[in-house]
Scaffold this motif. Structure first.
Motif, mmCIF file in Angstrom:
data_model
loop_
_atom_site.group_PDB
_atom_site.id
_atom_site.type_symbol
_atom_site.label_atom_id
_atom_site.label_comp_id
_atom_site.label_asym_id
_atom_site.label_seq_id
_atom_site.Cartn_x
_atom_site.Cartn_y
_atom_site.Cartn_z
ATOM 1 N N ILE A 200 -2.134 -53.459 2.115
ATOM 2 C CA ILE A 200 -1.647 -54.450 1.134
ATOM 3 C C ILE A 200 -0.573 -55.242 1.860
ATOM 4 O O ILE A 200 0.449 -54.697 2.270
ATOM 5 N N LEU B 218 -4.877 -54.245 -4.180
ATOM 6 C CA LEU B 218 -3.940 -55.127 -4.868
ATOM 7 C C LEU B 218 -3.618 -54.537 -6.233
ATOM 8 O O LEU B 218 -4.384 -53.726 -6.774
ATOM 9 N N VAL C 3 -0.894 -61.668 -2.153
ATOM 10 C CA VAL C 3 -1.811 -61.679 -3.297
ATOM 11 C C VAL C 3 -2.723 -62.899 -3.256
ATOM 12 O O VAL C 3 -2.262 -64.015 -3.005
#
Ligand SMILES: Nc1nc(=O)c2c([nH]1)NC[C@@H]1CN(c3ccc(C(=O)N[C@@H](CCC(=O)O)C(=O)O)cc3)CN21
Ligand SMILES: CC(C)C(=O)C(=O)O
Ligand SMILES: [Mg+2]
Length: 280
Positions: free
Chosen positions: A217, A228, A245
């Motif tokens: 991540i 995520l 993200v």
């Protein structure tokens, strides 16, 4: 047949993703995906979409409870979320974070917490923050029958020591340190190692050095798997998204418009309509 023999979370479900499938993905050069989930219905949706793994993250402290950090969430609270998620899944492997305060003191404490999670929720493995200094913890949990995913790089439970939310592994010799930490976890029995906010090149070197799969991540594209937080990738989180993200939907706008529509219709008297009512 007894009800519990067909329960969706039956431990013996023949088609459940397990550590062996994640290892096979790595061995065969394939990737896998993981999202967090904290409740029954979202877990069901993610499971039906075919995700290999679901993480009951201690990020629930943030996303579900509104805490500023992950530090306050308790093992008892994680158990409520984890049980809900397990009941929503048939195929996905469900992992659960060991929350702050439930493992650090000793391998025994970690193992007791991991066993409670397995026994009371049916999860299939735990994730624990920390590297080399926790090898004894990993060994004892694994020996007890609980698969362990390590978590290195940025470890949010240590943010007060690390000095805030920042990329790890930028100092001199960081690659070697990261490889050493990851290898120690693997050698202690960890079935996978997660890296959070690590430079892509270092994460690649770690993945290439390890036999077991890695999950990233904010760690670039070279890890075996990617994870995520679901409210981030579906656009429910308010405010600035972390750089790592990608937002796949704008649920905040979708929900907001729907709620406004309901509100408007109630005030106008157009909901409920005749078809929503019952005849005497
Ligand atoms: N909603 C949510 N998403 C997450 O990814 C997440 C949580 N909560 N809670 C637990 C941890 C904490 N994590 C986080 C949260 C925020 C940043 C963040 O704001 N990062 C900024 C600054 C990075 C920097 O300064 O180097 C970024 O732009 O990525 C990073 C990791 C990842 N986890
Ligand atoms: C961000 C992921 C890896 C996590 O640990 C969590 O959701 O708690
Ligand atoms: Mg976590």
């Amino acid at each position: 047949m007894a009800e519990n023999e067909t329960a969706p979370h039956a431990a013996a479900a023949p088609n459940r993703y397990r550590t062996v499938h994640l290892q096979r993905a790595k061995d065969e050069g394939r990737r896998f995906a993981m999202l967090t989930a904290y409740d029954f219905q979202m877990a069901q949706v993610f499971d039906e979409a075919g995700l290999e793994t679901i993480l009951v993250g201690d990020s629930a402290a943030n996303t579900m409870m509104g805490h500023a950090t992950t530090l306050p969430i308790t093992l008892d609270e994680m158990i409520v979320y984890a049980g809900s998620v397990v009941r929503g899944t048939r195929r996905a492997m469900v992992l659960c974070d060991l929350p702050f305060g439930s493992y650090e003191v000793s391998p025994q404490q970690a193992t007791e917490s991991a066993i409670r999670l397995v026994k009371e929720t049916g999860i299939h493995g735990v994730k624990m923050e920390g590297g080399e200094r926790y090898v004894e913890h990993v060994r004892m949990m694994t020996d007890a029958g609980v698969p362990v995913m390590g978590h290195i790089g940025f470890t949010p439970q240590s943010e007060n020591v690390l000095g805030g939310y920042r990329v790890q592994g930028r100092s001199e010799g960081a690659a070697e340190t990261m490889i050493r930490e990851a290898t120690a976890l693997q050698d202690a029995g960890a079935f996978a190692v997660l890296m959070e906010m690590v430079p892509a090149d270092i994460a690649r070197q770690v993945d290439e050095s390890l036999r077991v799969p890695t999950v990233g991540i904010g760690a670039g594209p070279h890890t075996t798997g990617q994870v995520l937080v679901w409210q981030d990738m579906l656009g429910l989180r308010a405010g600035k998204m972390p750089r790592f993200v990608r937002q796949y939907a704008d649920l905040r706008a979708v929900v907001s418009e729907a709620v406004s529509g309901f509100h408007h219709d109630v005030l106008e008297g157009t909901f409920p309509a005749p078809e929503h009512g019952f005849e005497g």
